[in-house]
Scaffold this active site. Structure first.
Site, PDB file in Angstrom:
ATOM      1  N   LYS A 202       0.280  -0.907  -0.167  1.00  0.00           N
ATOM      2  CA  LYS A 202       0.026   0.583  -0.227  1.00  0.00           C
ATOM      3  C   LYS A 202       0.748   1.542   0.073  1.00  0.00           C
ATOM      4  CE  LYS A 202      -3.721   2.357   2.195  1.00  0.00           C
ATOM      5  NZ  LYS A 202      -5.050   2.256   2.790  1.00  0.00           N
ATOM      6  N   LYS A 256      -1.840  -1.452  -3.849  1.00  0.00           N
ATOM      7  CA  LYS A 256      -3.029  -0.089  -3.623  1.00  0.00           C
ATOM      8  C   LYS A 256      -2.156   0.700  -3.666  1.00  0.00           C
ATOM      9  CE  LYS A 256      -6.734   2.391  -0.818  1.00  0.00           C
ATOM     10  NZ  LYS A 256      -6.332   2.645   0.999  1.00  0.00           N
TER      11      LYS A 256
END
Ligand code: PBG
Length: 334
Positions: A202, A256
């Site tokens: 992330k 992400k």
């Protein structure tokens, strides 16, 4: 990989692109409703919805409306919905107690959806930002985001979400050691079957801006998240994060944002033998919507093209705000 091809003109690749049916026949990747996880924003109240200004077409829903949405999603064959809360400001505190309130918004929504629509999976984020008065994913003291103190709160949050009936927990906070702590807590408290989809790779990203509006965290956030989320320049570090989270007990991993990090998706899929998901985040959505609204791109085509990229990169599935719309289109006979 060795490819055997004759020289031109014996080999004419355009033969396989000549008609729709031929292209359908040889297409290497396809999208289906089963590829999608649909994120939904939940708010207090009854029988109401309100638009998220920075995400045109996305609405926050009251719990009863989220139940209706979940039912329609299940009918379209969407396997999982991910619930995010729009927490009222007065419930946000520096200690984030609301994160483990058994009756918080996402727990209420999970119970209601489980009762009415038992056949859809429910995923809940494990992170403190929707409940934190300073908008961070961790407990903040004197401007420092504390790691180990945060883990203790994440553990309570994870257990109360499992108690409410969540099928998948998505630790999205990027604190060190969280997967191990949550996995151990689930095992010790008789939740052996709860799946962990770790937000492993992330990145600290400007693409999350509209989401922070959607959950009402924008005004609260001081500074940025770069002491815990990853630096955009790093790829090998992402591989280390994936390896770490799998070794601590994650069942699935996530990259992400999505499209700007497709190289990471592909590396994860090549280097690890684990179900890999990509999150097409709020900023990616907002950019497609803004360009489409200006007539600069063909909206329907660019959505499908943007989603197909994740399949091509080897992802098992995609978290996308387009899940419902595209599943609906895919359900129509053609
Ligand atoms: C919270 C969280 C974020 C998103 C999912 N969970 C925002 C953030 O890390 O600031 C982003 C989703 C999106 O942008 O669509 N930990």
């Amino acid at each position: 990989m060795t490819t055997y091809t004759a020289p031109f003109p014996a080999n004419r690749p355009r033969r396989l692109r000549r008609t729709d049916w031929m292209r359908d026949l040889v297409r290497e990747n396809v999208l289906t409703a089963a590829d999608f996880i649909w994120p939904i924003f939940v708010m207090e109240g009854t029988d109401a919805s309100e638009p998220v200004p920075s995400m045109p077409g996305v609405e926050r829903l009251t719990v009863d409306r989220a139940v209706l949405a979940a039912n329609e999603a299940a009918n379209l064959g969407i396997p999982v919905i991910a619930l995010f809360p729009y927490t009222p400001t007065h419930l946000k505190t520096p200690d984030c107690e609301e994160a483990y309130n058994p009756d918080n918004l996402v727990n209420k929504a999970t119970r209601a959806i489980k009762a009415a629509v038992p056949d859809i999976g429910i995923m809940l984020d494990v992170a403190l930002d929707p409940y934190n008065s300073n908008g961070h994913d961790g407990i903040v003291q004197d401007g420092v985001i504390l790691n180990d103190e945060t883990l203790m709160v994440l553990e309570r949050q994870a257990l109360c979400h499992a108690e409410a009936g969540a099928d998948i927990l998505g630790p999205s906070d990027m604190m060190d050691g969280r997967i191990g702590v949550i996995r151990r807590a689930l095992e010790q408290n008789d939740f052996p079957d709860v799946v962990i989809m770790a937000y492993s790779a992330k990145f600290s990203s400007a693409y999350y801006g509209p989401f922070r509006d959607a959950v009402g965290a924008t005004g609260a956030l001081t500074g940025d998240k770069s002491t815990y989320q990853m630096d955009a320049g790093n790829s090998d570090e992402a591989m280390r994060m994936i390896a770490r989270d799998l070794s601590e007990g994650a069942d699935m991993v996530m990259v992400k944002p999505g499209q700007p990090y497709l190289d990471i998706c592909q590396r994860v899929n090549t280097e690890f033998n684990a179900p890999t998901f990509a999150y097409q985040v709020s900023g990616e959505y907002a950019m497609i919507e803004a360009a489409s609204a200006n007539g600069w791109v063909d909206r329907d085509k660019i959505i499908v093209e943007s989603l197909m990229a994740f399949k091509r990169a080897g992802c098992s599935g995609i978290l996308t705000y387009y899940a419902f719309e595209i599943a609906e289109k895919l359900a129509k006979p053609y």
